[in-house]
Motif scaffolding. Structure first.
Motif, PDB file in Angstrom:
ATOM      1  N   VAL A 129      -8.425   9.816  -2.486  1.00 15.17           N
ATOM      2  CA  VAL A 129      -9.726  10.327  -2.911  1.00 15.17           C
ATOM      3  C   VAL A 129     -10.724  10.155  -1.770  1.00 15.17           C
ATOM      4  CG1 VAL A 129     -11.600  10.124  -4.602  1.00 15.17           C
ATOM      5  CG2 VAL A 129      -9.221   9.743  -5.306  1.00 15.17           C
ATOM      6  N   VAL A 130     -10.804   8.921  -1.252  1.00 17.17           N
ATOM      7  CA  VAL A 130     -11.617   8.651  -0.069  1.00 17.17           C
ATOM      8  C   VAL A 130     -10.771   8.858   1.180  1.00 17.17           C
ATOM      9  CG1 VAL A 130     -13.003   6.922   1.133  1.00 17.17           C
ATOM     10  CG2 VAL A 130     -13.010   7.010  -1.367  1.00 17.17           C
ATOM     11  N   SER A 131      -9.588   8.230   1.210  1.00 20.63           N
ATOM     12  CA  SER A 131      -8.678   8.376   2.349  1.00 20.63           C
ATOM     13  C   SER A 131      -7.308   7.830   1.977  1.00 20.63           C
ATOM     14  CB  SER A 131      -9.215   7.611   3.566  1.00 20.63           C
ATOM     15  OG  SER A 131      -8.258   7.565   4.606  1.00 20.63           O
ATOM     16  N   LYS A 132      -6.259   8.424   2.544  1.00 19.94           N
ATOM     17  CA  LYS A 132      -4.905   7.927   2.310  1.00 19.94           C
ATOM     18  C   LYS A 132      -4.698   6.555   2.943  1.00 19.94           C
ATOM     19  CE  LYS A 132      -2.900  10.432   6.248  1.00 19.94           C
ATOM     20  NZ  LYS A 132      -1.903  11.455   6.638  1.00 19.94           N
ATOM     21  N   LEU A 133      -5.625   6.140   3.837  1.00 19.85           N
ATOM     22  CA  LEU A 133      -5.541   4.811   4.443  1.00 19.85           C
ATOM     23  C   LEU A 133      -5.668   3.709   3.401  1.00 19.85           C
ATOM     24  CD1 LEU A 133      -7.797   5.335   7.603  1.00 19.85           C
ATOM     25  CD2 LEU A 133      -5.287   5.293   7.504  1.00 19.85           C
ATOM     26  N   PHE A 134      -6.265   4.034   2.259  1.00 23.17           N
ATOM     27  CA  PHE A 134      -6.478   3.041   1.209  1.00 23.17           C
ATOM     28  C   PHE A 134      -5.463   3.184   0.075  1.00 23.17           C
ATOM     29  CE2 PHE A 134     -10.705   3.931   3.103  1.00 23.17           C
ATOM     30  CZ  PHE A 134     -10.845   2.726   3.769  1.00 23.17           C
ATOM     31  N   CYS A 135      -4.381   3.916   0.335  1.00 25.78           N
ATOM     32  CA  CYS A 135      -3.305   4.085  -0.640  1.00 25.78           C
ATOM     33  C   CYS A 135      -2.097   3.289  -0.172  1.00 25.78           C
ATOM     34  CB  CYS A 135      -2.930   5.565  -0.778  1.00 25.78           C
ATOM     35  SG  CYS A 135      -4.282   6.633  -1.310  1.00 25.78           S
ATOM     36  N   SER A 136      -1.725   2.266  -0.930  1.00 27.42           N
ATOM     37  CA  SER A 136      -0.598   1.411  -0.560  1.00 27.42           C
ATOM     38  C   SER A 136       0.688   1.898  -1.218  1.00 27.42           C
ATOM     39  CB  SER A 136      -0.890  -0.032  -0.972  1.00 27.42           C
ATOM     40  OG  SER A 136       0.237  -0.850  -0.766  1.00 27.42           O
ATOM     41  N   ALA A 137       1.806   1.689  -0.545  1.00 29.96           N
ATOM     42  CA  ALA A 137       3.108   2.071  -1.098  1.00 29.96           C
ATOM     43  C   ALA A 137       3.581   1.097  -2.169  1.00 29.96           C
ATOM     44  CB  ALA A 137       4.142   2.146   0.027  1.00 29.96           C
ATOM     45  N   SER A 138       2.921  -0.038  -2.285  1.00 35.19           N
ATOM     46  CA  SER A 138       3.288  -1.036  -3.286  1.00 35.19           C
ATOM     47  C   SER A 138       2.061  -1.458  -4.092  1.00 35.19           C
ATOM     48  CB  SER A 138       3.915  -2.266  -2.615  1.00 35.19           C
ATOM     49  OG  SER A 138       3.020  -2.833  -1.679  1.00 35.19           O
ATOM     50  N   GLU A 139       2.307  -2.129  -5.199  1.00 34.16           N
ATOM     51  CA  GLU A 139       1.207  -2.609  -6.034  1.00 34.16           C
ATOM     52  C   GLU A 139       0.364  -3.618  -5.258  1.00 34.16           C
ATOM     53  OE1 GLU A 139       1.580  -3.507 -10.490  1.00 34.16           O
ATOM     54  OE2 GLU A 139       1.590  -5.522  -9.568  1.00 34.16           O
ATOM     55  N   VAL A 140      -0.955  -3.559  -5.476  1.00 39.81           N
ATOM     56  CA  VAL A 140      -1.887  -4.431  -4.764  1.00 39.81           C
ATOM     57  C   VAL A 140      -2.722  -5.205  -5.775  1.00 39.81           C
ATOM     58  CG1 VAL A 140      -3.880  -4.488  -3.219  1.00 39.81           C
ATOM     59  CG2 VAL A 140      -2.012  -2.903  -2.766  1.00 39.81           C
ATOM     60  N   ILE A 141      -2.918  -6.500  -5.513  1.00 39.71           N
ATOM     61  CA  ILE A 141      -3.812  -7.317  -6.330  1.00 39.71           C
ATOM     62  C   ILE A 141      -4.955  -7.791  -5.445  1.00 39.71           C
ATOM     63  CG2 ILE A 141      -4.048  -9.328  -7.831  1.00 39.71           C
ATOM     64  CD1 ILE A 141      -1.058  -9.233  -8.317  1.00 39.71           C
ATOM     65  N   LEU A 142      -6.180  -7.452  -5.842  1.00 37.23           N
ATOM     66  CA  LEU A 142      -7.368  -7.817  -5.084  1.00 37.23           C
ATOM     67  C   LEU A 142      -8.293  -8.653  -5.955  1.00 37.23           C
ATOM     68  CD1 LEU A 142      -8.036  -4.401  -3.303  1.00 37.23           C
ATOM     69  CD2 LEU A 142      -6.928  -6.422  -2.350  1.00 37.23           C
ATOM     70  N   ALA A 143      -9.003  -9.573  -5.322  1.00 35.14           N
ATOM     71  CA  ALA A 143      -9.937 -10.449  -6.033  1.00 35.14           C
ATOM     72  C   ALA A 143     -11.362  -9.985  -5.793  1.00 35.14           C
ATOM     73  CB  ALA A 143      -9.771 -11.891  -5.562  1.00 35.14           C
TER      74      ALA A 143
END
Length: 210
Positions: free
Chosen positions: A12-26
């Motif tokens: 949506v913003v950029s593919k740079l922020f699309c990970s191939a795996s699940e991400v957990i952020l705080a």
């Protein structure tokens, strides 16, 4: 032997922020007294800064937010659309704009929240305007953000693309809702997710609001 299925990305913003795996952020909210509020987003594993959101106290404008990357570069400008048409509408509209290479804003998503959004049973809807995204287009918020218990759900399929919660890992650290985590599914644009969360924070009188 069958080939592994590739992850479908949703830039949506950029593919740079699309990970191939699940991400957990705080997520950790800034106190209102510090630069007018906002929040920071870090890696759940190593606490490395990923995003930060400046609230209206930082920007000096109500109903305007900015999502930045770890280097302080502006990724999303978020504004509430006003005017007489909206005043007569049953919903409020927020627009998220990414910055193009020449610095000009481009509309990439819209969020509509009902004027009665203080109620738990109201439905908040998001529609994508990004030309890059060809997979999903319409989303709804399920659950109640102030409880830090909600999800961003693709409307037609019912697929949960991101989930906000306070897991067991954080409950033993604090009982405050100023610290929580977000689980983002593979291929989903993390910047988009936190643009949506920034708006939810503002709607429900969170740290981004003056």
């Amino acid at each position: 032997m069958m080939a592994a299925k590739s992850t479908s990305i949703m830039p949506v913003v950029s593919k740079l922020f699309c990970s191939a795996s699940e991400v957990i952020l705080a997520v950790r909210n800034r106190p209102h007294v510090v630069s007018g509020g906002g929040f920071v987003v870090t890696s759940f594993i190593n606490q490395k800064l990923v995003f930060e959101v400046d609230g209206c106290g930082v920007l000096g404008k109500k109903e305007e937010l900015i999502l930045k990357d770890a280097d302080g570069n502006a990724l999303l400008l978020i504004r509430r659309k006003g005017g007489m048409v909206e005043a007569l509408s049953i919903s409020r509209r927020w627009n998220g704009y990414k910055y193009n290479f020449d610095g000009s804003p481009e509309l990439v998503f819209c969020l509509r929240d009902p004027n009665f959004s203080c109620l738990k049973n109201s439905t908040i809807k998001i529609s994508l305007q990004s030309k890059q995204c060809t997979s999903y287009k319409e989303f709804v918020i399920m659950g109640y953000f102030p409880d830090r218990d909600c999800s961003i759900v693709e409307q037609s399929s019912g697929i949960v693309v991101a989930q906000v919660g306070i897991g067991k890992e954080l409950k033993h650290v604090t009982k405050s809702r100023d610290l929580y985590h977000v689980v983002i599914k593979p291929g989903i644009d993390q910047a988009f997710v936190f643009g949506v969360i920034a708006i939810l924070d503002y709607i429900y009188d969170g740290s981004t609001r003056c």
